[in-house]
Enzyme design. Structure first.
Site, PDB file in Angstrom:
ATOM      1  CG  ASP A   1      -1.844   1.058   1.049  1.00  0.00           C
ATOM      2  OD1 ASP A   1      -2.973   1.082   0.501  1.00  0.00           O
ATOM      3  OD2 ASP A   1      -1.512   2.312   1.869  1.00  0.00           O
ATOM      4  CB  ILE A   2       1.089   4.123  -2.221  1.00  0.00           C
ATOM      5  CG1 ILE A   2       1.461   3.299  -3.540  1.00  0.00           C
ATOM      6  CG2 ILE A   2       1.958   5.546  -2.513  1.00  0.00           C
ATOM      7  CD1 ILE A   2       1.334   3.699  -5.065  1.00  0.00           C
TER       8      ILE A   2
ATOM      9  CD  GLU B   1      -4.481   3.751  -1.479  1.00  0.00           C
ATOM     10  OE1 GLU B   1      -4.759   4.111  -0.451  1.00  0.00           O
ATOM     11  OE2 GLU B   1      -5.329   3.991  -2.527  1.00  0.00           O
TER      12      GLU B   1
END
Length: 558
Positions: free
Chosen positions: A438-439, A481
């Site tokens: 996950d960004i 994301e």
């Protein structure tokens, strides 16, 4: 091909000239038309003894016109015994009974000397003269219901047995040259018909039908067969029936080629061929001798019908039809040679007894080669189209399984990838690894710089992650994301090493001009007890813990 045909014709003409040397017979032929002979008589007709010296002269090569009132003709000629080795007569008769005397001795008789329901047929004969000395008289009596055929001989000569056998076989040279080619064409077409269902099967079937009929005709018209099977009526009627059926079978081929052309009325030509055959056959069964009598109508109809077929094929060829262009040569050659042979033989117009029609098979071979060439080209085009369709289908399949923005696999493909990984793990007993990425703070990028920048960041992130994955390791966009990585790594240490490497590279390399980090949750498939739900829960819990621990880190869940 044309040069080859010219060479063959030249050789045949030279052969005919070599074998056509005149036989040694003393004095001219003389003839008398009469009906005064005895049926089945064995004695020389009395007319010969009375005044044969005063009879009109008879030209064996060009029969003088007869009155048409009589059914018998007597022929006489002086024969010398100076060369006893030249004692074999070679001749052919058509629809005639014939008997011969040498002096007072009846040495040959064939056929019935009275009206019959069916024709005698056409037959070549080789007959040895009885032994004699000095000079004597050869007397020939011929009988026919047809004034057209009465008195006509084919290839009449007196020579040695060896020379007569040579003449006999020379006349069959075109047939010997044609039969193997015909059989080869049949064999090739049968193979294509049987093993190439995507091809022109109906066209192949019509070619096989025509070639079978043509080869049967070649056999029936040969002279050599009579040395082994002396059935003149059988061969005559087989030949006549095949002569009517050949145009019918042949015209099925251009009919198939011209299918769909509104101007080509091939059904009319076929109906004309079929109707002529039915009428001729019906009249022959009734004893009217129409099979031969209707040849006067058959050949003009053949020439007219095939001329129309040629015209239609020329029109189709000008429209770009390659096969119609190729079929023109055999149609023209077969028709021309058939009419020459038929008219010349039926009306005794030609000085030789050799069929030229068999040579038309070489023109037909040109057409067969064109068909095979077009079939190969068609198959190549079909193969190219198939490859293009398969490539297009593969692209569409990949597109349906790929995330359009990042180029990673999508959630639809994840089901297949996960199923394969689980099946492999159960088969080998070895686990596989999963990373959930996950960004960090991606929402701020979207809110601050807009969605276009956010999309650019996602693309750059996916590209960076994939550069650190092996071919067997799949990257899937899980949503937003978040990304998933399925790996073939079976140990915790190796899985954590890969995850930390990715985490470090993301933090070190600007993504679309922005410094970012990512959080990663890692877990291994538990072979004996695990399910997809528990697998995803562990990866999600690990990712949640990484976020809770301050982000930009990796957490492993047992």
């Amino acid at each position: 091909m044309r040069q080859f045909l010219y060479a063959v014709l030249l050789i045949l003409c030279l052969s005919v000239g070599h074998c056509g040397e005149a036989a040694v017979l003393e004095g001219p032929w003389r003839y008398m038309e009469t009906n005064e002979t005895e049926n089945g008589g064995v004695n020389v007709p009395a007319l010969v003894r009375e005044n044969s010296e005063d009879w009109p002269l008879f030209d064996m090569d060009n029969r003088p016109p007869l009155s048409g009132k009589y059914q018998h003709i007597l022929l006489t000629v002086k024969v010398s015994g100076q060369d006893p080795q030249k004692n074999v007569l070679l001749f052919m008769t058509t629809k005639q009974a014939v008997r011969m005397w040498l002096g007072d001795e009846l040495f040959f008789s064939r056929g019935r000397f009275y009206p019959q329901r069916y024709d005698e047929g056409s037959q070549p004969y080789m007959v040895a003269l009885p032994a004699f000395e000095g000079e004597t008289q050869l007397v020939v009596e011929m009988y026919s219901d047809s004034p057209t055929h009465l008195g006509w001989f084919g290839m009449f000569s007196l020579d040695t047995e060896q020379m007569q056998m040579a003449r006999f076989f020379y006349s069959d040279i075109p047939l010997v040259m044609a039969i193997p080619v015909g059989i080869a064409i049949i064999f090739i077409m049968v193979l294509y018909y049987r093993f190439n269902p995507q091809g022109w099967r109906r066209l192949y079937g019509y070619i096989i039908l025509f070639m079978v009929a043509f080869c049967l005709w070649l056999f029936c018209v040969s002279n050599v067969k009579t040395l082994f099977w002396d059935y003149p009526r059988l061969w005559w009627y087989s030949l006549s029936i095949l002569a009517y059926l050949l145009p019918l079978a042949a015209n099925l081929i251009p009919r198939e080629l011209l299918k769909g052309k509104p101007y080509a009325r091939m059904d009319i030509v076929l109906w004309m061929n079929g109707l002529l055959f039915v009428v001729a056959m019906t009249g022959e069964i009734m004893g009217l001798h129409t099979m031969n009598a209707m040849m006067s109508l058959y050949y003009p109809m053949l020439a007219i019908g095939e001329s129309v077929v040629v015209y239609w094929c020329v029109r189709a060829a000008r429209e770009g039809d390659t096969l119609c262009r190729s079929v023109l040569l055999p149609v023209v050659v077969f028709t021309l040679l058939g009419v020459i042979d038929g008219v010349g033989g039926h009306f005794y117009l030609l000085p030789w007894h050799m069929y030229l029609t068999p040579l038309g098979i070489y023109a037909f071979l040109h057409f067969v080669v064109a068909i095979l060439r077009e079939q190969v080209r068609h198959e190549e085009d079909l193969l190219r189209s198939t490859v293009k369709l398969e490539h297009k289908a593969a692209l569409m399949q990949k597109k349906s399984e790929t995330d359009a923005l990042t180029g990673c696999w999508n959630r639809s493909k994840l089901k297949e990838l996960l199923a394969d990984a689980i099946a492999g793990a159960r088969k080998t007993g070895q686990p596989f690894g999963m990373l959930m990425l996950d960004i960090d703070f991606f929402k701020k990028i979207n809110d601050t710089y807009g969605h276009d920048t956010g999309d650019a960041v996602l693309r750059a992130f996916a590209t960076l992650v994939r550069t650190h994955l092996a071919k067997e390791q799949a990257c899937v966009r899980w949503g937003g994301e978040e990304f998933l990585i399925l790996t073939d790594i079976t140990e915790q240490a190796g899985l954590l090493a890969l995850a930390e490497k990715i985490c470090e590279q993301v933090a070190a390399v600007p993504l679309a001009g922005h410094k970012l980090t990512c959080s990663i949750g890692a877990t291994l498939w538990q072979v004996e007890t695990d399910t997809t739900d528990t697998l995803f829960k562990r990866a999600d819990d690990a990712l949640y813990q990484a976020k809770k621990d301050g982000r930009n880190c990796v957490v492993f869940s047992e």
